[in-house]
Design a protein around this motif. Structure first.
Motif, PDB file in Angstrom:
ATOM      1  N   LEU A   1      16.736 -46.605 -33.920  1.00  0.00           N
ATOM      2  CA  LEU A   1      16.027 -47.888 -33.898  1.00  0.00           C
ATOM      3  C   LEU A   1      14.703 -47.678 -33.185  1.00  0.00           C
ATOM      4  N   GLY A   2      13.677 -47.359 -33.951  1.00  0.00           N
ATOM      5  CA  GLY A   2      12.388 -46.963 -33.403  1.00  0.00           C
ATOM      6  C   GLY A   2      11.728 -47.992 -32.509  1.00  0.00           C
ATOM      7  N   ASN A   3      11.768 -49.249 -32.900  1.00  0.00           N
ATOM      8  CA  ASN A   3      11.145 -50.288 -32.079  1.00  0.00           C
ATOM      9  C   ASN A   3      11.923 -50.502 -30.783  1.00  0.00           C
ATOM     10  N   LEU A   4      13.233 -50.412 -30.860  1.00  0.00           N
ATOM     11  CA  LEU A   4      14.053 -50.521 -29.658  1.00  0.00           C
ATOM     12  C   LEU A   4      13.798 -49.327 -28.741  1.00  0.00           C
ATOM     13  N   ASP A   5      13.654 -48.145 -29.320  1.00  0.00           N
ATOM     14  CA  ASP A   5      13.334 -46.953 -28.534  1.00  0.00           C
ATOM     15  C   ASP A   5      11.996 -47.110 -27.818  1.00  0.00           C
ATOM     16  N   ARG A   6      10.997 -47.616 -28.517  1.00  0.00           N
ATOM     17  CA  ARG A   6       9.677 -47.837 -27.919  1.00  0.00           C
ATOM     18  C   ARG A   6       9.772 -48.811 -26.761  1.00  0.00           C
ATOM     19  N   TRP A   7      10.406 -49.935 -27.008  1.00  0.00           N
ATOM     20  CA  TRP A   7      10.546 -50.968 -25.985  1.00  0.00           C
ATOM     21  C   TRP A   7      11.299 -50.428 -24.770  1.00  0.00           C
ATOM     22  N   THR A   8      12.404 -49.732 -25.013  1.00  0.00           N
ATOM     23  CA  THR A   8      13.198 -49.187 -23.915  1.00  0.00           C
ATOM     24  C   THR A   8      12.382 -48.206 -23.088  1.00  0.00           C
ATOM     25  N   ALA A   9      11.641 -47.326 -23.742  1.00  0.00           N
ATOM     26  CA  ALA A   9      10.822 -46.347 -23.020  1.00  0.00           C
ATOM     27  C   ALA A   9       9.744 -47.037 -22.191  1.00  0.00           C
ATOM     28  N   GLU A  10       9.132 -48.068 -22.739  1.00  0.00           N
ATOM     29  CA  GLU A  10       8.087 -48.796 -22.002  1.00  0.00           C
ATOM     30  C   GLU A  10       8.660 -49.498 -20.776  1.00  0.00           C
ATOM     31  N   ILE A  11       9.809 -50.128 -20.927  1.00  0.00           N
ATOM     32  CA  ILE A  11      10.422 -50.825 -19.795  1.00  0.00           C
ATOM     33  C   ILE A  11      10.891 -49.804 -18.760  1.00  0.00           C
ATOM     34  N   GLU A  12      11.529 -48.748 -19.214  1.00  0.00           N
ATOM     35  CA  GLU A  12      12.062 -47.739 -18.301  1.00  0.00           C
ATOM     36  C   GLU A  12      10.955 -47.042 -17.505  1.00  0.00           C
ATOM     37  N   ALA A  13       9.753 -46.978 -18.033  1.00  0.00           N
ATOM     38  CA  ALA A  13       8.632 -46.316 -17.358  1.00  0.00           C
ATOM     39  C   ALA A  13       8.067 -47.151 -16.210  1.00  0.00           C
ATOM     40  N   ARG A  14       8.424 -48.416 -16.132  1.00  0.00           N
ATOM     41  CA  ARG A  14       7.900 -49.282 -15.069  1.00  0.00           C
ATOM     42  C   ARG A  14       8.463 -48.834 -13.715  1.00  0.00           C
ATOM     43  N   PRO A  15       7.608 -48.723 -12.693  1.00  0.00           N
ATOM     44  CA  PRO A  15       8.076 -48.256 -11.385  1.00  0.00           C
ATOM     45  C   PRO A  15       9.243 -49.064 -10.799  1.00  0.00           C
ATOM     46  N   GLY A  16       9.200 -50.369 -10.941  1.00  0.00           N
ATOM     47  CA  GLY A  16      10.296 -51.195 -10.419  1.00  0.00           C
ATOM     48  C   GLY A  16      11.612 -50.928 -11.125  1.00  0.00           C
ATOM     49  N   VAL A  17      11.539 -50.700 -12.414  1.00  0.00           N
ATOM     50  CA  VAL A  17      12.748 -50.392 -13.179  1.00  0.00           C
ATOM     51  C   VAL A  17      13.281 -49.031 -12.764  1.00  0.00           C
ATOM     52  N   GLN A  18      12.397 -48.067 -12.580  1.00  0.00           N
ATOM     53  CA  GLN A  18      12.835 -46.747 -12.130  1.00  0.00           C
ATOM     54  C   GLN A  18      13.529 -46.826 -10.767  1.00  0.00           C
ATOM     55  N   ARG A  19      12.996 -47.635  -9.870  1.00  0.00           N
ATOM     56  CA  ARG A  19      13.639 -47.807  -8.562  1.00  0.00           C
ATOM     57  C   ARG A  19      15.014 -48.458  -8.719  1.00  0.00           C
ATOM     58  N   GLY A  20      15.107 -49.430  -9.606  1.00  0.00           N
ATOM     59  CA  GLY A  20      16.392 -50.090  -9.836  1.00  0.00           C
ATOM     60  C   GLY A  20      17.428 -49.143 -10.413  1.00  0.00           C
ATOM     61  N   ILE A  21      17.033 -48.329 -11.357  1.00  0.00           N
ATOM     62  CA  ILE A  21      17.955 -47.357 -11.943  1.00  0.00           C
ATOM     63  C   ILE A  21      18.400 -46.360 -10.880  1.00  0.00           C
ATOM     64  N   ALA A  22      17.462 -45.894 -10.077  1.00  0.00           N
ATOM     65  CA  ALA A  22      17.778 -44.916  -9.024  1.00  0.00           C
ATOM     66  C   ALA A  22      18.747 -45.490  -7.995  1.00  0.00           C
ATOM     67  N   SER A  23      18.675 -46.782  -7.777  1.00  0.00           N
ATOM     68  CA  SER A  23      19.521 -47.384  -6.750  1.00  0.00           C
ATOM     69  C   SER A  23      20.979 -47.536  -7.192  1.00  0.00           C
ATOM     70  N   VAL A  24      21.251 -47.446  -8.484  1.00  0.00           N
ATOM     71  CA  VAL A  24      22.628 -47.602  -8.969  1.00  0.00           C
ATOM     72  C   VAL A  24      23.213 -46.313  -9.527  1.00  0.00           C
ATOM     73  N   THR A  25      22.437 -45.245  -9.528  1.00  0.00           N
ATOM     74  CA  THR A  25      22.975 -43.985 -10.061  1.00  0.00           C
ATOM     75  C   THR A  25      23.253 -43.012  -8.959  1.00  0.00           C
TER      76      THR A  25
END
Length: 64
Positions: A40-64
Motif C-alpha cells: 500500500l504505497g500511500n500508506l507506506d508514504r504516510w507511515t514513513a512521514e509520521i514515523e520520521a517526526r522527532p516526537g513520534v520517534q521519542r514515543g516509539i523509543a519509550s515503549v520499545t
C-alpha cells in the motif's frame, strides 16, 4: 490507501490528532500482520512521514 492518495494526512493536508491515533494502529499492524498492509504505497508514504517526526520517534523509543 486510496484516501491517502488524495491528501497528505488522514484528515486533510495538515498533521492532526487523527494521524497520531491512527499511526499507532498502523505501526502495530505493520509489526504483527505485515501482509495485511503490504504493497500500500500511500500508506507506506504516510507511515514513513509520521514515523520520521522527532516526537513520534521519542514515543516509539519509550515503549520499545
Amino acid at each position: 490507501d486510496n484516501w491517502l492518495g488524495t491528501r497528505a494526512h488522514i484528515a486533510g493536508d495538515d498533521y492532526s490528532v487523527a494521524d497520531i491515533g491512527l499511526f499507532a494502529l498502523v505501526y502495530r499492524m505493520r509489526q504483527m500482520t505485515p501482509d495485511i498492509v503490504a504493497g500500500l504505497g500511500n500508506l507506506d508514504r504516510w507511515t514513513a512521514e509520521i514515523e520520521a517526526r522527532p516526537g513520534v520517534q521519542r514515543g516509539i523509543a519509550s515503549v520499545t
